[in-house]
Write a protein that holds these residues in place. Structure first.
Motif, short mmCIF file in Angstrom:
data_model
loop_
_atom_site.label_atom_id
_atom_site.label_comp_id
_atom_site.label_asym_id
_atom_site.label_seq_id
_atom_site.Cartn_x
_atom_site.Cartn_y
_atom_site.Cartn_z
N ASP A 5 0.39 -1.00 0.07
CA ASP A 5 0.43 -0.36 -0.44
C ASP A 5 1.02 1.17 0.25
O ASP A 5 0.39 2.04 0.43
CB ASP A 5 -1.09 -0.18 1.07
CG ASP A 5 -2.24 -1.51 1.29
OD1 ASP A 5 -2.07 -1.38 0.18
OD2 ASP A 5 -2.12 -1.26 2.33
N LYS A 7 2.06 4.47 -1.58
CA LYS A 7 1.39 5.31 -2.58
C LYS A 7 2.03 5.91 -3.80
O LYS A 7 1.80 5.48 -4.62
CB LYS A 7 1.31 6.28 -2.55
CG LYS A 7 -0.22 6.43 -0.81
CD LYS A 7 -0.90 8.03 -0.69
CE LYS A 7 -2.19 7.83 0.09
NZ LYS A 7 -2.63 9.13 1.14
N ARG A 11 0.95 4.52 -7.44
CA ARG A 11 1.27 5.30 -8.66
C ARG A 11 1.73 4.90 -9.50
O ARG A 11 1.82 4.70 -11.27
CB ARG A 11 2.01 6.68 -8.01
CG ARG A 11 0.96 7.72 -8.94
CD ARG A 11 1.45 9.09 -8.49
NE ARG A 11 2.22 9.04 -7.51
CZ ARG A 11 2.44 9.45 -6.02
NH1 ARG A 11 1.20 9.19 -5.89
NH2 ARG A 11 3.57 9.75 -6.12
N GLU A 151 -7.54 -3.18 -0.44
CA GLU A 151 -7.04 -2.50 -1.09
C GLU A 151 -6.86 -3.26 -2.84
O GLU A 151 -6.45 -2.08 -3.89
CB GLU A 151 -5.76 -1.83 -0.80
CG GLU A 151 -5.59 -1.51 0.22
CD GLU A 151 -6.80 0.24 0.31
OE1 GLU A 151 -6.48 0.75 -0.72
OE2 GLU A 151 -7.48 0.38 1.24
#
Length: 440
Positions: A5, A7, A11, A151
């Motif tokens: 997780d 970011k 991305r 997620e």
């Protein structure tokens, strides 16, 4: 072990979809199939368009289907070998790079595609497909490593969303050359389309550097390689299948995925040629329709993620989506006007990204989350999809050849979706309590 997780990593991972989805839109969905149909047509609506390839005569659209089937067959054969090496040595990113450069450079080579270079161009088309689908084997296998189970729906949808946005941006750039060549002093009518193929290759190669820079190298298992390295990948698949058989819900999901994948990807790959041959739509209208389809797919992928994670669960949403796909195939058999085609494209757009994203995240959730062999598991997933596509594309081209109509091929695809739907219902019957959140 990679922290999940993160970011920046997520991305960067999603940016690979941004990079390679330009291929999926321009080469497989819009400009290339339209250009291919135009240059291989005799412009006489009363005759069947044939081409000669390697000394054999084919219906032009059937050759297109067979070429894609060959690409998928090659991927199904080589991906187990490569994924086994990647899992053993922990270097999956190297193979992801290898296939990316193969695909992007092949797209650049399509700049030279004219009727006189048909044979080498079809080979480059096959190599581009191998590059695209081969890289996805390793790209998909990162999902359970970079995202926690709660997620994964969101992250998977994020990848598809980035892909749709990136591909639309490049498609619009290509439109400027295709529809306004006089702005650039272009007088050869084939140059704008061929220039689009070149731009796809460059776009793909350049933006892929973002994930290449930030994704982890891989997850090495440090296992001693025994036996023939060419056979070890298939041994890994056999081992994965042994694990799958002990998880009835996963086995039945893969059977369902196999059948509905025959339909999903085949529809997406032949939609433009269907509009060109069956409805006689202009290139401009077809490209505009496919672009609209891509735009609609963005909220579609996000909606499916929300419905599965917050409302109904993955399998229930997949059941609903596959049911809609069946309706779309039946509707495609009866459409005869461009407005009917536009309406159908809008519906397909909503469910197109959703079913791909949700299938990937559902499979990822089903896997043993701490397993070091994610590439092998996703190789099994991708081999399942590619073999399905071999059957889907070959049957589509063969049925068109023997019946003289692509509409009959579409009805065959509806039957594949029906089988996929039945197996989804079977999945629900064997759902273990430990993963009920995936269902409801």
């Amino acid at each position: 072990m990679q922290n999940k997780d993160d970011k920046k990593v997520i991305r960067s991972w999603a940016f690979f979809d941004w990079a390679n989805s330009a291929y999926n839109l321009v080469i497989t969905s819009t400009i290339f199939p339209a250009y291919y149909t135009i240059i291989t047509s005799d412009k006489d609506d009363s005759t069947i368009d044939y081409v000669t390839f390697l000394g054999f005569k084919f219906v032009n659209s059937a050759l297109y289907s067979y070429a894609m089937a060959v690409a998928f067959l090659i991927i199904a054969i080589i991906s187990p070998i490569l994924s086994s090496i990647a899992d053993t040595r922990g270097n999956k990113k190297i193979f992801m790079q290898l296939f990316t450069y193969l695909g992007s450079l092949s797209c650049c080579g399509l700049f030279f595609f004219k009727i006189e270079t048909l044979e080498i161009s079809v080979v480059l088309f096959i190599l581009a497909a191998i590059g695209f689908w081969g890289s996805l084997v390793f790209y998909n296998s990162y999902l359970p490593e970079i995202a926690s189970i709660k997620e994964q729906d969101k992250v998977s949808a994020k990848g598809f969303t980035y892909g749709y946005i990136g591909s639309i941006i490049l498609q619009i750039i290509c439109f400027v050359f295709v529809f306004k060549p006089d702005w650039f002093g272009i007088v050869d009518g084939s140059v704008p389309a061929r220039l689009s193929f070149l731009m796809v290759g460059i776009w793909w190669m350049v933006f892929a550097q973002i994930p290449f820079r930030n994704l982890p190298k891989g997850s090495p298992n440090f296992k001693t390689q025994k036996g023939n390295i060419m056979l070890s990948g298939f041994s890994e698949l056999k081992k994965v299948w042994g694990h799958v058989k002990q998880m009835p819900y996963l086995k039945r999901f893969l059977f369902s995925f196999f059948f509905y994948s025959m339909g999903v990807q085949t529809v997406m790959l032949v939609a433009t040629i269907f509009g060109e041959k069956e409805l006689r739509l202009s290139t401009e209208k077809l490209i505009g329709t496919i672009l609209l389809l891509q735009i609609v797919a963005i909220p579609g992928a996000m909606l499916m993620s929300y419905l599965s994670s917050k409302k109904y669960g993955n399998i229930n949403v997949l059941i609903g989506v596959v049911t809609i796909w069946i309706g779309c195939c039946i509707a495609a058999y009866f459409i005869h006007t461009e407005f009917q085609f536009y309406a159908l494209a809008g519906v397909i757009g909503l469910i197109m990204g959703g079913i791909q994203s949700l299938s990937r995240s559902t499979y990822s959730k089903f896997l043993p989350q701490e397993s070091p062999d994610h590439t092998s598991y996703f190789s099994f997933y991708d081999v399942t999809e590619k073999v399905a596509l071999v059957f889907g594309m070959f049957s589509f081209g063969y049925i068109e050849t023997i019946t003289g109509s692509m509409r009959n091929s579409v009805i065959a695809l509806a039957m594949f979706f029906v089988l996929g739907l039945l197996f989804l219902f079977f999945v629900k019957r064997v759902a273990p309590k430990t993963i009920t959140k995936i269902y409801s």
